[in-house]
Design an enzyme around this catalytic site. Structure first.
Site, PDB file in Angstrom:
ATOM      1  N   GLU A  54       0.848  -1.199   0.000  1.00  0.00           N
ATOM      2  CA  GLU A  54       0.000   0.000   0.000  1.00  0.00           C
ATOM      3  C   GLU A  54       0.880   1.244   0.000  1.00  0.00           C
ATOM      4  O   GLU A  54       1.812   1.365   0.795  1.00  0.00           O
ATOM      5  CB  GLU A  54      -0.929   0.044   1.210  1.00  0.00           C
ATOM      6  CG  GLU A  54      -1.753   1.335   1.177  1.00  0.00           C
ATOM      7  CD  GLU A  54      -2.862   1.431   2.206  1.00  0.00           C
ATOM      8  OE1 GLU A  54      -3.074   0.471   2.953  1.00  0.00           O
ATOM      9  OE2 GLU A  54      -3.494   2.500   2.249  1.00  0.00           O
ATOM     10  N   ASP A 106       9.903   7.030   1.003  1.00  0.00           N
ATOM     11  CA  ASP A 106       9.253   7.335  -0.271  1.00  0.00           C
ATOM     12  C   ASP A 106       8.898   6.031  -0.999  1.00  0.00           C
ATOM     13  O   ASP A 106       9.779   5.210  -1.294  1.00  0.00           O
ATOM     14  CB  ASP A 106      10.210   8.170  -1.138  1.00  0.00           C
ATOM     15  CG  ASP A 106       9.557   8.651  -2.429  1.00  0.00           C
ATOM     16  OD1 ASP A 106       8.603   8.003  -2.899  1.00  0.00           O
ATOM     17  OD2 ASP A 106      10.016   9.675  -2.957  1.00  0.00           O
ATOM     18  N   ASP A 129      -2.303  12.395  -2.802  1.00  0.00           N
ATOM     19  CA  ASP A 129      -2.547  13.834  -2.889  1.00  0.00           C
ATOM     20  C   ASP A 129      -2.740  14.216  -4.352  1.00  0.00           C
ATOM     21  O   ASP A 129      -1.904  13.878  -5.187  1.00  0.00           O
ATOM     22  CB  ASP A 129      -1.352  14.598  -2.308  1.00  0.00           C
ATOM     23  CG  ASP A 129      -1.184  14.278  -0.836  1.00  0.00           C
ATOM     24  OD1 ASP A 129      -1.817  14.942  -0.029  1.00  0.00           O
ATOM     25  OD2 ASP A 129      -0.430  13.335  -0.515  1.00  0.00           O
ATOM     26  N   ASP A 165     -10.719  11.204  -5.159  1.00  0.00           N
ATOM     27  CA  ASP A 165     -11.957  12.003  -5.157  1.00  0.00           C
ATOM     28  C   ASP A 165     -11.731  13.287  -5.960  1.00  0.00           C
ATOM     29  O   ASP A 165     -12.434  14.273  -5.770  1.00  0.00           O
ATOM     30  CB  ASP A 165     -12.413  12.321  -3.728  1.00  0.00           C
ATOM     31  CG  ASP A 165     -11.405  13.163  -2.970  1.00  0.00           C
ATOM     32  OD1 ASP A 165     -10.229  13.247  -3.409  1.00  0.00           O
ATOM     33  OD2 ASP A 165     -11.772  13.757  -1.939  1.00  0.00           O
ATOM     34  N   PHE A 197      -9.385   9.840   4.637  1.00  0.00           N
ATOM     35  CA  PHE A 197      -9.308  10.967   3.709  1.00  0.00           C
ATOM     36  C   PHE A 197     -10.552  11.005   2.815  1.00  0.00           C
ATOM     37  O   PHE A 197     -11.109  12.062   2.544  1.00  0.00           O
ATOM     38  CB  PHE A 197      -8.042  10.860   2.859  1.00  0.00           C
ATOM     39  CG  PHE A 197      -7.781  12.101   2.069  1.00  0.00           C
ATOM     40  CD1 PHE A 197      -7.169  13.200   2.649  1.00  0.00           C
ATOM     41  CD2 PHE A 197      -8.166  12.180   0.737  1.00  0.00           C
ATOM     42  CE1 PHE A 197      -6.945  14.348   1.920  1.00  0.00           C
ATOM     43  CE2 PHE A 197      -7.935  13.329   0.001  1.00  0.00           C
ATOM     44  CZ  PHE A 197      -7.325  14.410   0.594  1.00  0.00           C
ATOM     45  N   GLU A 198     -10.985   9.821   2.404  1.00  0.00           N
ATOM     46  CA  GLU A 198     -12.172   9.722   1.553  1.00  0.00           C
ATOM     47  C   GLU A 198     -13.408  10.279   2.268  1.00  0.00           C
ATOM     48  O   GLU A 198     -14.208  10.997   1.676  1.00  0.00           O
ATOM     49  CB  GLU A 198     -12.390   8.242   1.229  1.00  0.00           C
ATOM     50  CG  GLU A 198     -13.692   7.927   0.550  1.00  0.00           C
ATOM     51  CD  GLU A 198     -13.760   6.448   0.169  1.00  0.00           C
ATOM     52  OE1 GLU A 198     -13.018   5.637   0.752  1.00  0.00           O
ATOM     53  OE2 GLU A 198     -14.556   6.113  -0.713  1.00  0.00           O
TER      54      GLU A 198
END
Ligand SMILES: C[S@@+](CC[C@H](N)C(=O)[O-])C[C@H]1O[C@@H](n2cnc3c(N)ncnc32)[C@H](O)[C@@H]1O
Length: 217
Positions: A54, A106, A129, A165, A197-198
């Site tokens: 992930e 990262d 992001d 989104d 976040f969603e």
């Protein structure tokens, strides 16, 4: 030497004492340090099982929920944000998850160096992001080079599940993944729990899109 363009900015964000303690005390048990050598799943998890990576696990609620629901699969979460990593370490500990580890680095470099080609059963990329301003688009994670890297790391039949989104980023993700010759759109849908976040985006009226591609057999 030119500095690489990163998909994140490491802001000074507040870390709770519990998250800080988790980074110190729990990382040695559930964390993996960055290394230039590919991970051996058997050494890390003590078994041979499908491995899902992930990218950008955030505070880790969804990550932990998915790992708890799929004990037959091993998961590695990659996140650069200290409070998020601390929060996920606490969840792994509280839930006693044996199939989830965290890397604080990262994700692009993790994919490049720590994952052997053709080995991943899946990649999750939930709400990266969006970098909405045009001058920042170069920071977006999903671009042609990333698609090629991700596809190379997937096993044949392995999937890449992205969600966003931000409609215009969804279009970019779809176009970039369609253009990658090793990938094809997946006909099946993939369910997942809503992420933190969603939920914020949905409250603001944003439309969420999930995109699933597979590495060709
Ligand atoms: C908008 S948040 C979404 C977090 C979570 N997936 C969710 O939906 O609640 C995006 C996350 O990706 C992380 N991130 C962005 N680029 C990354 C990279 N290259 N490597 C690791 N983490 C990254 C950020 O630190 C941030 O926590």
């Amino acid at each position: 030497m030119t500095r690489p363009v990163r998909s994140y900015v490491l802001r000074q964000s507040r870390i709770s004492p519990a998250q800080e303690r988790a980074l110190e005390e729990l990382f040695p048990s559930y964390g993996l340090g960055f290394s230039q050598v590919p991970i051996d799943g058997k050494t890390v998890f003590g078994r041979s099982a499908p491995l899902v990576l992930e990218i950008g696990s955030g505070m880790g609620e969804t990550t932990a929920a998915i790992a708890a629901a799929q004990p037959e699969t091993d998961f590695i979460a990659v996140e650069v944000h200290g409070p998020g990593v601390g929060s996920l370490l606490r969840k792994i500990d509280a839930l006693g998850l044996k199939n989830l580890r965290v890397i604080r680095h990262d994700a692009r470099e993790v994919l490049e160096h720590m994952i052997a080609d053709g080995t991943l059963a899946g990649i999750h990329l939930f709400f990266p992001d969006p970098w909405p301003k045009k001058r920042h688009h170069k920071r977006r994670l999903v671009q042609a080079a990333f698609a090629a890297l991700a596809a190379r790391k997937l096993a044949p039949g392995g999937y890449l599940h992205a969600a966003t989104d931000w409609p215009e980023y969804a279009e970019q993700i779809e176009a970039v993944l369609r253009a990658e010759r090793l990938l094809e759109p997946s006909r099946g849908r993939k369910a997942r729990p809503a992420t933190k976040f969603e939920q914020r985006g949905v409250k603001l009226g944003h439309e969420v899109r999930d995109l699933v591609f597979r590495r060709k057999m």
